[in-house]
Design an enzyme around this catalytic site. Structure first.
Site, PDB file in Angstrom:
ATOM      1  N   GLU A   1       0.214  12.919  11.698  1.00 57.18           N
ATOM      2  CA  GLU A   1      -0.958  12.048  11.736  1.00 57.18           C
ATOM      3  C   GLU A   1      -0.685  10.854  12.646  1.00 57.18           C
ATOM      4  OE1 GLU A   1      -4.214  10.542   8.490  1.00 57.18           O
ATOM      5  OE2 GLU A   1      -2.135  10.074   8.068  1.00 57.18           O
TER       6      GLU A   1
ATOM      7  N   ALA B   1       4.587   7.264   3.129  1.00 55.39           N
ATOM      8  CA  ALA B   1       4.549   8.707   2.852  1.00 55.39           C
ATOM      9  C   ALA B   1       3.422   9.325   3.654  1.00 55.39           C
ATOM     10  CB  ALA B   1       4.348   8.963   1.358  1.00 55.39           C
TER      11      ALA B   1
ATOM     12  N   GLU C   1       0.621  12.878   3.446  1.00 54.79           N
ATOM     13  CA  GLU C   1       0.062  13.868   2.536  1.00 54.79           C
ATOM     14  C   GLU C   1       0.026  15.274   3.089  1.00 54.79           C
ATOM     15  OE1 GLU C   1      -3.569  11.957   4.690  1.00 54.79           O
ATOM     16  OE2 GLU C   1      -1.631  11.298   3.940  1.00 54.79           O
TER      17      GLU C   1
ATOM     18  N   GLU D   1      -0.311  10.085  -2.601  1.00 55.98           N
ATOM     19  CA  GLU D   1      -0.208  11.315  -1.797  1.00 55.98           C
ATOM     20  C   GLU D   1      -0.734  12.520  -2.551  1.00 55.98           C
ATOM     21  OE1 GLU D   1       0.352  10.683   1.233  1.00 55.98           O
ATOM     22  OE2 GLU D   1       0.937   8.630   0.723  1.00 55.98           O
TER      23      GLU D   1
ATOM     24  N   HIS E   1      -4.404  12.819  -2.272  1.00 54.52           N
ATOM     25  CA  HIS E   1      -4.835  13.342  -0.971  1.00 54.52           C
ATOM     26  C   HIS E   1      -4.950  14.865  -0.959  1.00 54.52           C
ATOM     27  CE1 HIS E   1      -5.260  10.036   1.750  1.00 54.52           C
ATOM     28  NE2 HIS E   1      -4.036   9.582   1.592  1.00 54.52           N
TER      29      HIS E   1
ATOM     30  N   GLU F   1      -8.206   7.454   2.867  1.00 56.24           N
ATOM     31  CA  GLU F   1      -7.239   6.446   2.441  1.00 56.24           C
ATOM     32  C   GLU F   1      -7.769   5.508   1.361  1.00 56.24           C
ATOM     33  OE1 GLU F   1      -4.361   6.958   3.054  1.00 56.24           O
ATOM     34  OE2 GLU F   1      -4.383   8.189   4.859  1.00 56.24           O
TER      35      GLU F   1
END
Length: 856
Positions: free
Chosen positions: A126, A273, A275, A307, A310, A329
């Site tokens: 990402e 972190a 996801e 996470e 997600h 988010e």
């Protein structure tokens, strides 16, 4: 030329041409330490005869074959794109390339453990970095299935989105003495490229399982480097994960959508972190080799649950384009706090949210670069800088406000319907609002326009009038907005009345929940009640707004802050006091007094950490320059005093010592630091472990009482990844202009320095007691900004531009130099200008605060 950018217009155009079916990706990780072999076969439909491009960032493209037709890489591959012309209705494209490992935390990151020389790999994709590993249509709405085949040393763990298959023997490409194997994974469901993942290396692994709501057994894995495995508390991670699974599956009414759930703690990570579907990566700073604060432990739980959320919001249902990043988010931030508060031992998580997340949001929302939650994202550079306090913390705060407005039951029902309708698809804002309107019966058009589509934070102030008997005759809430963002919004909020009890504690005696809208709202239900000692707007923190206290309440709050019984109410008062300092309404010196007089009674670890960080900022940038040295000494003396008096072994004692080391400034402070390090001075219950020793040493370096000899000796005892990062930070802390120039030069000129070393060097660079040592660094910093942006990857450029901004100077000269740079670089990339503008805004705010402090 596009370089590595992609515009939204290009993405829309490509999505009109292409529908992707599947990727088959073959990676050979045995080809050497700098590159790996990547072969991608992608099958996709297209408008016959159309032309488009596929994304790839690679040092060499060996072969491009489209529908059996060989294309010349020298002709079709440029920048980060392979041009594709003459497409058929159904297409097969195979791209063979040499892709590069990185040390920037982007693409496929390669790390060599200094403890044992083992190699560890992990991906971070990402926003736009799967193209650094395979050829891909890199945009979230072109979902497909992904089938990975990976060749690597036989003894490695190899993990991806699907369960790890049994390996078969293979040939090592560069070292025949090393046994290799190939792992052929099953295809994923239809997902976006940025949540695919690969993690490989001799990771230590613990395994467990759980039963999903639909009866499936979900395999769980927890991984970390071998050299950290003795500190790895995998059982606790599994326990937290099980709580999260049960909470979310019950709340959403939708079973976990993937086949397994691995959590991998990886080195040199750029963030908390990521996801990746069924293959979540975390910063390995969450593997605690030394004591950490309770705040950090709680944050790890929130991150684990963030996470996991997600997997539904972001992975199962994904935004169509990055302007709706908040759909991922904000939701995960809100729902993970809810889960933490209701499903784990951290039942005061909303206090943590108010202390940390809200403070982040309010700060971001008052920068010139603030933007609506639903942001205008023109290209990839825009979205890179939008992983900010608006997208995460403000969005989560607004969702909390929405839940208060429509009701939790209606909100949850709408979210469940949203998952059911859009599973494995891509959505935009109206898709979510449609389901919430259906379940709540409310028209959310105006709410969305005011909360999601405009920027800025409102300020709420109470106006209370009483008669001679202290009975309220008028109670009004005034709402204001900044001139740049003048929207006045509707707020559902609590109003708390707090009075002193017989024990001298301030406790809540009455609460009203009301709707506030417009410039003035009369609260009639509070009329005729007795005026309490403290009136607290936004009690229970339902609304997203800065709050002020009326004059009488402020006096009580300052005197009795430590006696407020509710930790969330205390957090709101702390936050209100800090906002007033940042806005130049209250002198920074009085805030220093407030903190030093009350922090020892604070019970919430994150509130302590946030408040002490704000204390540091107030002293180093907001206090009037002439008063700063004396204030610094007074703060150090008081923190040392409080640490000596704190409960033995407590989190408060630990934090007070850490911040004392950060603010130490006198020979007496140096003597205490040296005594703690050599054991001649002790505090009951305080263990000087490896990481705390580094912090004490940094305090000595800050004061010129230690240098390279001591840093090298400490590193020799801790030659680990964390030790090397701590040494880089300590070296950059040396309080001379020469060391600061050398620190800047080391990250600007050395393109081989990994992300974690750059980050820690920046932390040491700005750690100063006498900020004038940074004055000669301003010009070389500004000279380097454009070159860094153009030559380095996004994350490294951001680390350098933000991390080495000489903010502690907080001077007119710094302001003018940065403003001149912006005036001279009006045509610089908007994302670059945003980073510099944010630095300038911080300096301008500091100057206003200094003026307010000097005039007090």
């Amino acid at each position: 030329m596009p370089g590595e950018n992609l515009t939204r217009a290009e993405a829309v155009e490509r999505a009109d041409v292409v529908t992707v079916d599947s990727y088959a990706i073959d990676l050979d990780l045995t080809t050497g330490p700098t590159t790996f072999a990547s072969t991608t076969t992608v099958r996709f439909a297209a408008a016959p005869g159309a032309a488009t491009f596929i994304d790839l960032v690679a040092p060499a493209v060996r072969s491009v074959v489209l529908n059996g037709r060989e294309l010349d890489p020298a002709v079709v591959f440029a920048d980060s794109r392979i041009a594709l012309e003459g497409l058929a209705a159904e297409n097969e494209l195979t791209v063979v390339a040499d892709c590069a490992y990185t040390n920037t935390g982007e693409g496929l990151h390669r790390f060599v453990d200094p403890v044992d020389g083992e190699v560890y790999l992990y991906t971070q994709f990402e926003v736009p970095d799967s193209r650094r590993v395979f050829a891909v249509f890199e945009q979230p709405d072109l979902k497909a299935t992904y089938q990975f085949t990976v060749t690597a040393p036989e003894y490695w763990e190899v993990v991806s989105n699907e369960p790890t298959p049994a390996p078969v023997a293979a040939t090592h490409a560069t070292d025949a003495s090393v046994k290799a194997a190939t792992w052929t994974f099953a295809p994923t469901p239809r997902i976006s490229s940025y949540i695919t993942a690969l993690v490989a290396g001799p990771y230590a692994v613990e395994r467990s399982s759980l039963t999903s709501a639909d009866g499936r057994e979900i395999a769980l894995g927890a991984f970390c480097r071998k050299s950290l495995s003795e500190y790895f508390d995998a059982d606790y991670i599994f326990e937290t994960t099980r709580k999260g699974f049960e909470f979310y599956e019950n709340l959403f009414g939708v079973p976990y959508p993937f086949t397994k759930y691995d959590q991998l703690f990886v080195p040199e990570y750029n963030m908390g972190a990521m996801e990746n579907a069924g293959c979540v990566t975390f910063t390995e700073s969450y593997v605690f080799r030394s004591k950490v604060t309770d705040a950090v432990r709680e944050r790890r739980v929130v991150t684990i649950l963030h996470e996991l959320a997600h997997m539904w919001f972001g992975d199962l249902v994904t935004m169509k384009w990055w302007n709706d990043l908040w759909l991922n988010e904000s939701f995960a931030e809100y729902i993970s706090t809810l889960a933490t508060a209701e499903a784990t031992e951290y039942d005061a998580a909303w206090t943590t949210f108010a202390a940390m997340e809200k403070a982040w949001a309010y700060r971001q929302d008052q920068l010139p670069s603030t933007h609506p939650i639903v942001a205008e994202i023109r290209d990839l550079e825009d979205v890179q800088v939008n992983f900010d306090g608006i997208t995460y913390a403000k969005g989560a705060s607004v969702l909390k406000q929405l839940v208060a407005w429509v009701g939790r039951e209606a909100f949850v029902a709408g979210v469940s319907a949203y998952f059911g309708k859009h599973a494995w698809g891509n959505t935009e804002l109206p898709d979510l609002l449609t389901e919430l309107e259906a379940t709540s019966g409310r028209d959310l058009t105006e709410w969305s326009a005011k909360w999601l589509e405009t920027a800025g934070v409102n300020t709420l102030r109470p106006h209370v009038e009483t008669d001679s008997h202290g009975r309220i005759t008028s109670f009004t809430v005034e709402q204001t907005a900044p001139a740049e963002w003048p929207t006045l919004r509707p707020h559902r909020l609590g109003i708390g009345f707090y009075s002193l009890n017989d024990a001298g504690k301030l406790e809540r005696v009455h609460r009203a929940e009301v709707d506030v809208d417009g410039e003035r709202t009369d609260v009639l239900e509070l009329v005729e009640l007795d005026r309490p000692a403290l009136v607290l707007l936004n009690d229970d923190d339902l609304a997203y707004a800065k709050i002020r206290l009326d004059e009488e309440s402020l006096a009580v709050a300052v005197q009795y802050l430590s006696q407020i019984t509710d930790p969330l109410a205390r957090s709101l008062v702390w936050g209100s006091a800090w906002d007033a300092v940042r806005d130049g309404e209250t002198p920074a010196s009085s805030y220093v007094d407030l903190v030093l007089g009350n922090i020892a009674a604070e019970t919430e670890s994150t509130t302590v950490r946030t408040t002490l960080n704000q204390l540091v900022l107030a002293i180093r940038q907001y206090v009037a320059p002439g008063a700063r040295p004396g204030t610094l000494v007074r703060a150090g003396d008081r923190l040392a005093e409080l640490a000596r008096g704190a409960e033995a072994g407590s989190d408060l004692q630990f934090q007070l010592v850490k911040f004392f080391a950060h603010l130490a400034s006198t020979q007496e402070h140096v003597a205490l630091l040296q005594g703690l390090m050599d054991g001649s001075t002790t505090l009951d219950g305080l263990e000087i472990d490896t990481d705390l020793r580094w912090e004490l040493l940094e305090g000595l370096v800050l004061n010129g009482a230690a240098g390279e000899e001591e840093i090298a000796a400490t590193l020799a005892e801790d030659d680990t990844a964390t030790g090397r990062q701590s040494a880089a930070r300590a070296r950059a802390t040396v309080p001379t202009t020469g060391s600061k120039l050398a620190a800047l030069e080391s990250v600007v000129s050395d393109s081989e320095a990994p992300n974690a070393i750059i980050r820690n060097t920046g932390l040491g660079f700005v750690h100063v007691n006498d900020a004038t040592v940074l004055a000669p660094v301003v010009e070389p910093y500004l000279d380097a900004v454009l070159r860094v942006w153009e030559e380095r990857s996004y994350h490294i450029a951001e680390e350098i531009i933000e991390g080495f901004y000489p903010a502690p100077l907080a001077s007119v000269e710094l302001r003018d130099a940065v403003a001149a740079w912006l005036a001279d670089h009006e045509d610089a990339a908007p994302a670059l200008r945003r980073l510099v503008v944010e630095g300038l805004a911080g300096t301008e705010r500091a100057l206003r605060a200094q003026a307010a402090d000097a005039g007090a």
